[in-house]
Design a protein around this motif. Structure first.
Motif, PDB file in Angstrom:
ATOM      1  N   LYS A  26       8.339 -65.646 -33.301  1.00  0.00           N
ATOM      2  CA  LYS A  26       9.601 -66.148 -33.844  1.00  0.00           C
ATOM      3  C   LYS A  26      10.669 -65.058 -33.812  1.00  0.00           C
ATOM      4  O   LYS A  26      11.832 -65.338 -33.526  1.00  0.00           O
ATOM      5  CB  LYS A  26       9.376 -66.709 -35.248  1.00  0.00           C
ATOM      6  CG  LYS A  26       8.734 -68.096 -35.150  1.00  0.00           C
ATOM      7  CD  LYS A  26       8.370 -68.724 -36.469  1.00  0.00           C
ATOM      8  CE  LYS A  26       7.804 -70.135 -36.190  1.00  0.00           C
ATOM      9  NZ  LYS A  26       6.884 -70.591 -37.221  1.00  0.00           N
ATOM     10  N   ARG A  86      10.140 -70.872 -30.483  1.00  0.00           N
ATOM     11  CA  ARG A  86       9.901 -71.891 -31.500  1.00  0.00           C
ATOM     12  C   ARG A  86       8.663 -72.692 -31.114  1.00  0.00           C
ATOM     13  O   ARG A  86       8.396 -72.915 -29.932  1.00  0.00           O
ATOM     14  CB  ARG A  86      11.113 -72.806 -31.621  1.00  0.00           C
ATOM     15  CG  ARG A  86      12.322 -72.035 -32.188  1.00  0.00           C
ATOM     16  CD  ARG A  86      13.382 -72.949 -32.720  1.00  0.00           C
ATOM     17  NE  ARG A  86      13.896 -73.813 -31.662  1.00  0.00           N
ATOM     18  CZ  ARG A  86      14.605 -74.915 -31.895  1.00  0.00           C
ATOM     19  NH1 ARG A  86      14.871 -75.290 -33.134  1.00  0.00           N
ATOM     20  NH2 ARG A  86      15.049 -75.648 -30.893  1.00  0.00           N
ATOM     21  N   ASN A  87       7.919 -73.134 -32.108  1.00  0.00           N
ATOM     22  CA  ASN A  87       6.713 -73.908 -31.834  1.00  0.00           C
ATOM     23  C   ASN A  87       7.023 -75.377 -31.601  1.00  0.00           C
ATOM     24  O   ASN A  87       7.983 -75.925 -32.143  1.00  0.00           O
ATOM     25  CB  ASN A  87       5.738 -73.777 -33.003  1.00  0.00           C
ATOM     26  CG  ASN A  87       5.187 -72.369 -33.110  1.00  0.00           C
ATOM     27  OD1 ASN A  87       5.002 -71.697 -32.098  1.00  0.00           O
ATOM     28  ND2 ASN A  87       4.934 -71.914 -34.332  1.00  0.00           N
ATOM     29  N   ALA A  88       6.188 -76.020 -30.795  1.00  0.00           N
ATOM     30  CA  ALA A  88       6.288 -77.454 -30.537  1.00  0.00           C
ATOM     31  C   ALA A  88       4.874 -77.941 -30.261  1.00  0.00           C
ATOM     32  O   ALA A  88       3.926 -77.151 -30.264  1.00  0.00           O
ATOM     33  CB  ALA A  88       7.198 -77.717 -29.345  1.00  0.00           C
ATOM     34  N   TRP A 110       0.492 -73.831 -30.563  1.00  0.00           N
ATOM     35  CA  TRP A 110      -0.835 -73.479 -31.076  1.00  0.00           C
ATOM     36  C   TRP A 110      -1.696 -74.722 -30.936  1.00  0.00           C
ATOM     37  O   TRP A 110      -1.336 -75.779 -31.451  1.00  0.00           O
ATOM     38  CB  TRP A 110      -0.759 -73.084 -32.548  1.00  0.00           C
ATOM     39  CG  TRP A 110      -0.047 -71.797 -32.824  1.00  0.00           C
ATOM     40  CD1 TRP A 110       1.260 -71.646 -33.181  1.00  0.00           C
ATOM     41  CD2 TRP A 110      -0.607 -70.470 -32.774  1.00  0.00           C
ATOM     42  NE1 TRP A 110       1.553 -70.308 -33.352  1.00  0.00           N
ATOM     43  CE2 TRP A 110       0.425 -69.565 -33.120  1.00  0.00           C
ATOM     44  CE3 TRP A 110      -1.876 -69.965 -32.472  1.00  0.00           C
ATOM     45  CZ2 TRP A 110       0.233 -68.188 -33.169  1.00  0.00           C
ATOM     46  CZ3 TRP A 110      -2.067 -68.588 -32.528  1.00  0.00           C
ATOM     47  CH2 TRP A 110      -1.031 -67.718 -32.872  1.00  0.00           C
ATOM     48  N   ILE A 116       6.129 -83.501 -29.953  1.00  0.00           N
ATOM     49  CA  ILE A 116       6.853 -83.086 -31.152  1.00  0.00           C
ATOM     50  C   ILE A 116       7.721 -81.899 -30.754  1.00  0.00           C
ATOM     51  O   ILE A 116       7.214 -80.839 -30.396  1.00  0.00           O
ATOM     52  CB  ILE A 116       5.901 -82.716 -32.305  1.00  0.00           C
ATOM     53  CG1 ILE A 116       4.907 -83.861 -32.552  1.00  0.00           C
ATOM     54  CG2 ILE A 116       6.705 -82.410 -33.571  1.00  0.00           C
ATOM     55  CD1 ILE A 116       3.919 -83.598 -33.688  1.00  0.00           C
ATOM     56  N   TYR A 176       8.745 -80.103 -35.130  1.00  0.00           N
ATOM     57  CA  TYR A 176       7.544 -79.323 -35.411  1.00  0.00           C
ATOM     58  C   TYR A 176       7.772 -78.349 -36.570  1.00  0.00           C
ATOM     59  O   TYR A 176       6.863 -78.065 -37.341  1.00  0.00           O
ATOM     60  CB  TYR A 176       7.078 -78.565 -34.157  1.00  0.00           C
ATOM     61  CG  TYR A 176       5.648 -78.095 -34.297  1.00  0.00           C
ATOM     62  CD1 TYR A 176       4.587 -78.948 -34.018  1.00  0.00           C
ATOM     63  CD2 TYR A 176       5.353 -76.815 -34.754  1.00  0.00           C
ATOM     64  CE1 TYR A 176       3.270 -78.539 -34.180  1.00  0.00           C
ATOM     65  CE2 TYR A 176       4.045 -76.397 -34.919  1.00  0.00           C
ATOM     66  CZ  TYR A 176       3.012 -77.255 -34.628  1.00  0.00           C
ATOM     67  OH  TYR A 176       1.715 -76.852 -34.803  1.00  0.00           O
TER      68      TYR A 176
END
Lengths: 507, 507
Positions: free
Chosen positions: A62, A67-69, A151, B42, B47
């Motif tokens: 981060k 950014r996570n998705a 993840w 997502i 997310y």
């Protein structure tokens, strides 16, 4: 008459390294094999290590703008086939979903039914499925760079599995990014390799060599693959993270195009990078000893374990009071910007049993508190990096004043030990004969004992690389970024070479 | 001539509620459909909401003594068949892995190969696979209670899917616990339902009714299922979490046995409980309006967005300086025990465009900063719970003094609005005629507009429950824990009843 074992783990590393590894995993209660082919169960103590890895890596991702998705688990076969090298690399080991229900087989059981028109591949990696979304998200140079991480769980149908190191299903993170230029994509590829190296060295206390893979060892479909390689205690290498420069290969396969600042539509440049639960395998194999797991404090589920000792109710009350107030004081201290993680183990076992329980689990600091400590206002302390019986009594005040430094020193000493071990097993080798001797089993009964990391010259031909692989099961782990340019001769064919590469047996 | 739309979302809730929902998801950039049947992507903003949900729920699980672990994605068919009701409940909608590789089909493509001897089910829930491990972990009463949770992906082959609400693959957590006695297992089942209710009310600002499911609505294989039910803005119910008392059913199926304190071996008692990405669907449908998403501050990715406004380089420098120092001061404040999440949106768009961008994404507080604000040392503020144009200028000092309270008030007002809406649409209904009228479409073109939550008496017969379901598509959402004992007559058959239950149409 057989002697009683003198170590908590049987066999020892020297006796049988692969079996020692399995026994350390078991003794620390990290994981177990399941009945599902090649799949492991990560038990709570092992999973907590993964959570600590995730938490810290995620913050680093981060901080570098990612950014996570989350993208689908299933990849349609047609997507998977879009990049020719990629599909070749994974087709031989993938779980395929072909049906969507079970129905009565007329004999009291169930049979598969609802055949799909197109088989779905359980993701072995997500370049193609994520690429399909990225093609929609990227239209203009204004949408770039696109920096995404996921993840998730991954399935690769491995034939020979070993807990954490190689399993059919594993947990990982996969970063996927899109850039307007080759240079930016290359910069990202290298930046994320640096993030991995920093994390593995700072948190897992494991020194790594950063370098480039040879063409034969690249990720299927990549232009270039960079990696970090660490040395285990059997002197084998373990690849602990990879970062791939994908060029425009996957952009072409998935049609990720953008309008540049001059209004011209062009293919984008992409990268991908990942680390997995395999890192836990590296952690275990690099640091543990014949008494079990050794955990660097920064990643340990419990950094300090307090074992209260008492023989009667009166003592119990006083000892637990002292223990609780000590734990409270410890928790108010910060180590590595977090509250120190402390646990009181008041289980109904002897102090020796509890002490060994936590030695096997690798807790960095153990404290025993009995009535005598109350009287002296002291603590009786041992650490995982000293001998099990090497404990000392210090005043409570001194302990609290020094405990953060103590944790820092434990973290550093684990790193230093691993670094020294690698340094002592990383010779420059220049003669073919020496090279073959170095990698030949010293003892036919223990083929796992072999040389280490040989820094030798290589002519850059696939032929020499393959011949060494066939003869010695030794591979080129990487061409180190830090390799000095120097004139030399290929260790096999004698042709000119410009720099040394790292040869080793590997997991 | 058609009028320009007066809302950011077209259609409005009143015009077409289901389509409005899809458009809110799209406008806020939360998720998108993928090409993989029933699977969604997502996106990062969506997310991040899930990460905020995870972080807070996970802490609540840990505070109640649970630890995370990870179990295989695949369940052998034979495991799955161990609990008869369970397999019946899931067999019709499960993804089945039958092959382990792809190979050349001789026509330039790939065909499935490597048929497995036993098909593997992609987990639709993990009772049976986790049970196999628990049977090994539990030997004695000393091993109990065993309190484990898993965060993972789940696959149920749904025929009609809708983003977040019902998808083939979704993310969730599933808690699985083992206890020595029925009472302890029941206590755990209820405790975790309370955790869910507390979380949904405190964080998602969504009032819920806690209650028990009727036998026909239980989890397949459970003795009892408890749930929390929330009202959406179309007055339908959405089940937002369930907690199951499994009795000894799964302990028998998986052979989870323990030696009790008297040395007798007996079957254990188990529970399971879960919430999923469906909660994001509830969040959207309960609070959003015709301008897009409305997010409770506690769960919002960005709690405050600052929009700097300038026309030349000189202004730019000064405005950005002011903006940065303001952001820094905001970040030093704690809201809900965390640093306030603030973002500066300096994108190359008009202030109005940026403002609407964040309105659609549901940011709780928006601040615009232009040269005038610098001169007055003020901020120009709007909130998502007031009208888009209802902005006011306040001094910077006053803003900083009140901003935490402001966030608290926004959180509370969102909850209160949802609670009032539910209260206003939750009548007691005692006459059959009124009941049928209440649930009949007011307008044939808008069958989604119907009554709400009818609190009515029910005789506890499956017949009446099914008849109402068939005639009206109305189900018993739950038998509320808070239902007062009172004499009444079944809304359908008139037989005696002891308490009211909640009837509603549902997602």
């Amino acid at each position: 008459m057989s002697k009683a074992p003198r170590t908590a783990i049987v066999p020892t590393r020297e006796e049988d390294y692969p079996e020692w590894y399995q026994q350390v995993v078991k003794a620390a209660d990290l994981a177990e094999n399941s009945d599902v082919r090649g799949c492991m169960v990560i038990k709570p103590y092992g999973y907590t290590i993964w959570e600590n890895i995730q938490k810290n890596l995620d913050q680093m991702f981060k901080e570098t703008g990612h950014r996570n998705a989350y993208f689908p688990l299933f990849i349609p076969k047609s997507y998977f086939e879009k990049e020719a090298e990629h599909v070749q690399g994974f087709a031989k080991e993938c779980a395929v979903v072909t049906h969507s229900r079970l129905e009565d087989d007329g004999a009291g059981g169930l049979k598969v039914a609802g055949e799909l028109t197109e088989p779905l591949i359980v993701r072995p990696t997500s370049e193609t499925i994520i690429g399909a979304s990225f093609a929609k998200w990227v239209q203009s140079y204004r949408d770039l760079p696109l920096l995404v991480n996921q993840w998730c769980n991954i399935v690769r149908w491995e034939m020979r599995t070993r807990m954490f190191l190689r399993t059919t299903e594993f947990l990982w993170q996969e970063g996927h990014t899109v850039h307007a230029t080759r240079e930016e994509a290359m910069e990202e590829t290298r930046k994320m390799l640096d993030v991995y190296a920093t994390f593995v060295e700072d948190y897992l206390a494991l020194p790594v060599i950063k370098g480039e893979k040879t063409p034969g060892e690249r990720f299927p479909g990549a232009i270039n693959t960079y990696c970090i390689e660490a040395m285990m205690q059997d002197k084998k290498a373990l690849q602990s993270g990879t970062s791939h420069f994908l060029g425009q290969n996957f952009a072409q396969a998935s049609q990720i195009k953008f309008q540049n600042q001059n209004g011209v539509v062009e293919y984008a440049w992409t990268t991908s990078w990942g680390v997995s639960t395999r890192m836990i395998g590296a952690l275990i194999m690099a640091h543990s000893d014949d008494n079990g797991l050794v955990l660097p404090p920064k990643i340990a589920p419990e950094q300090i374990v307090i074992i209260p000792i008492y023989k009667n109710d009166e003592d119990k009350k006083a000892v637990l009071e002292y223990t609780n107030s000590l734990a409270k004081e410890i928790k108010s201290l910060l180590y590595n910007d977090e509250k120190i993680r402390v646990l009181i183990d008041d289980k109904d076992l002897t102090s020796s049993e509890r002490s060994w329980f936590w030695i096997k689990k690798g807790a960095p600091i153990r404290i025993e508190i009995g009535p005598k400590d109350l009287a002296n206002n002291s603590v009786y302390m041992g650490t995982r990096t000293r001998e099990p019986n090497e404990k000392s009594s210090i005043t409570r005040e001194e302990f609290l004043r020094n405990v953060v430094t103590e944790l820092e020193q434990i973290q550093n000493s684990i790193y230093q030990k691993a670094l020294n071990f690698r340094t002592n097993n990383s010779p420059n080798i220049d003669k073919t004969e020496d090279f073959f001797h170095y990698f030949s089993p010293i003892n036919a009964e223990k083929p796992e004992i072999h040389g280490g990391f040989a820094h030798s010259h290589w002519c850059e031909s696939e032929e020499c690389e393959n011949k060494i692989k066939e003869d010695l099961k030794v591979t080129i782990r990487c061409i180190p970024f830090e390799a000095i340019e120097e004139a030399g001769k290929c260790i096999l064919c004698g042709k000119p070479s410009k720099r040394r590469v790292v040869f080793a047996k590997a997991y």
